[in-house]
Write a protein that holds these residues in place. Structure first.
Motif, PDB file in Angstrom:
ATOM      1  N   PHE A 178       0.863  -1.184   0.000  1.00  0.00           N
ATOM      2  CA  PHE A 178       0.000   0.000   0.000  1.00  0.00           C
ATOM      3  C   PHE A 178       0.901   1.235   0.000  1.00  0.00           C
ATOM      4  CE2 PHE A 178       0.571  -1.871   4.178  1.00  0.00           C
ATOM      5  CZ  PHE A 178       1.329  -0.884   4.798  1.00  0.00           C
TER       6      PHE A 178
ATOM      7  N   ARG B 276       0.819   7.295   1.548  1.00  0.00           N
ATOM      8  CA  ARG B 276      -0.170   8.362   1.468  1.00  0.00           C
ATOM      9  C   ARG B 276      -1.582   7.823   1.714  1.00  0.00           C
ATOM     10  NH1 ARG B 276      -0.946  12.406  -3.617  1.00  0.00           N
ATOM     11  NH2 ARG B 276       0.983  13.295  -2.844  1.00  0.00           N
ATOM     12  N   GLU B 277      -1.877   6.662   1.093  1.00  0.00           N
ATOM     13  CA  GLU B 277      -3.195   6.050   1.278  1.00  0.00           C
ATOM     14  C   GLU B 277      -3.397   5.677   2.751  1.00  0.00           C
ATOM     15  OE1 GLU B 277      -3.654   2.223  -0.524  1.00  0.00           O
ATOM     16  OE2 GLU B 277      -5.650   1.933   0.329  1.00  0.00           O
TER      17      GLU B 277
ATOM     18  N   ARG C 159      -6.167   6.945   5.552  1.00  0.00           N
ATOM     19  CA  ARG C 159      -7.063   6.045   6.289  1.00  0.00           C
ATOM     20  C   ARG C 159      -6.912   6.200   7.792  1.00  0.00           C
ATOM     21  NH1 ARG C 159      -8.618   0.694   3.488  1.00  0.00           N
ATOM     22  NH2 ARG C 159      -8.550   1.300   1.304  1.00  0.00           N
TER      23      ARG C 159
END
Ligand code: CA
Length: 215
Positions: A100, A103-104, A108
């Motif tokens: 992943f 940034r993602e 989250r």
């Protein structure tokens, strides 16, 4: 915001700690299931890898949930759908699948933490504000407020006894860049006071702001 990263693989953990720090998060890192209980106090979000050398991540999650509702994001390897489902059933707030992007993940982390803050009821002994259902009770009696009145009271109720400055109230209830007069705020406070049924529940701190009584 403090994040507890539970991850045994240095190839994942090292760049992740760096990346999360670059995104403005404070990171505590442990590599073993055994270290989680001690490290999980005083953190805002837990990032939990399920494959740990000394134990099952799902078991760790079960232990965390016995004493804490801190938001947990489960980290799984691609394809482990069963783990994802069980993780959510055990009370994980979200999951990410490797690989992943930092940034993602940061987005989250902020999302689950925001959601949890909203879900937590706030208030004092007499005034209770349920932000998910947008309901307010005083001494157990349901009170009917307008949207702005509710938002105003919800800010004051986050921390009864704390004086919330006028500027903070303006920017959080109305607009970050406030150019109006203070009259709107005072009018809304008066309306909330009237509806709460006891004017002493919201105290005026002259020249500074307002506070919800701790009683
Ligand atoms: Ca692992």
């Amino acid at each position: 915001m403090r994040v507890l990263l539970v991850e045994d693989d240095p190839a994942v953990a090292v760049p992740l700690v760096e990346g999360l720090k670059r995104n403005g998060l404070e990171v505590v890192h442990v590599g073993f299931a055994a270290g989680v209980a001690d490290a999980s106090h005083d953190v805002d979000v837990i990032l939990l890898d399920l494959g740990l050398p000394d134990g099952d991540g799902l078991q760790v999650l079960r232990e965390i949930r016995k004493h804490s509702d801190v938001p947990v994001i489960v980290v799984t390897a691609r394809g482990d759908e069963a783990d994802r489902v069980v993780g959510l059933e055990l009370g994980a707030d979200d999951y990410v699948v490797k690989p992943f992007s930092v940034r993602e993940l940061s987005a989250r982390i902020r999302a689950v933490s925001r959601r949890r803050r909203i879900e937590t009821p706030v208030g004092s002994g007499r005034v209770n504000v349920d932000r998910t259902r947008r309901r307010v009770t005083v001494d157990g009696q349901l009170i009917d407020l307008t949207a702005k009145e509710f938002d105003l009271l919800a800010v004051l109720a986050e921390e009864p006894g704390r004086v919330v400055g006028r500027q903070e109230l303006f920017s959080r209830v109305w607009d970050p860049v406030w150019h109006g007069t203070g009259k709107t705020l005072d009018v809304h406070v008066s309306a909330v006071r009237r509806k709460l049924g006891d004017p002493d529940l919201i105290e005026t701190v002259r020249g500074v702001g307002y506070r919800l009584s701790e009683a």
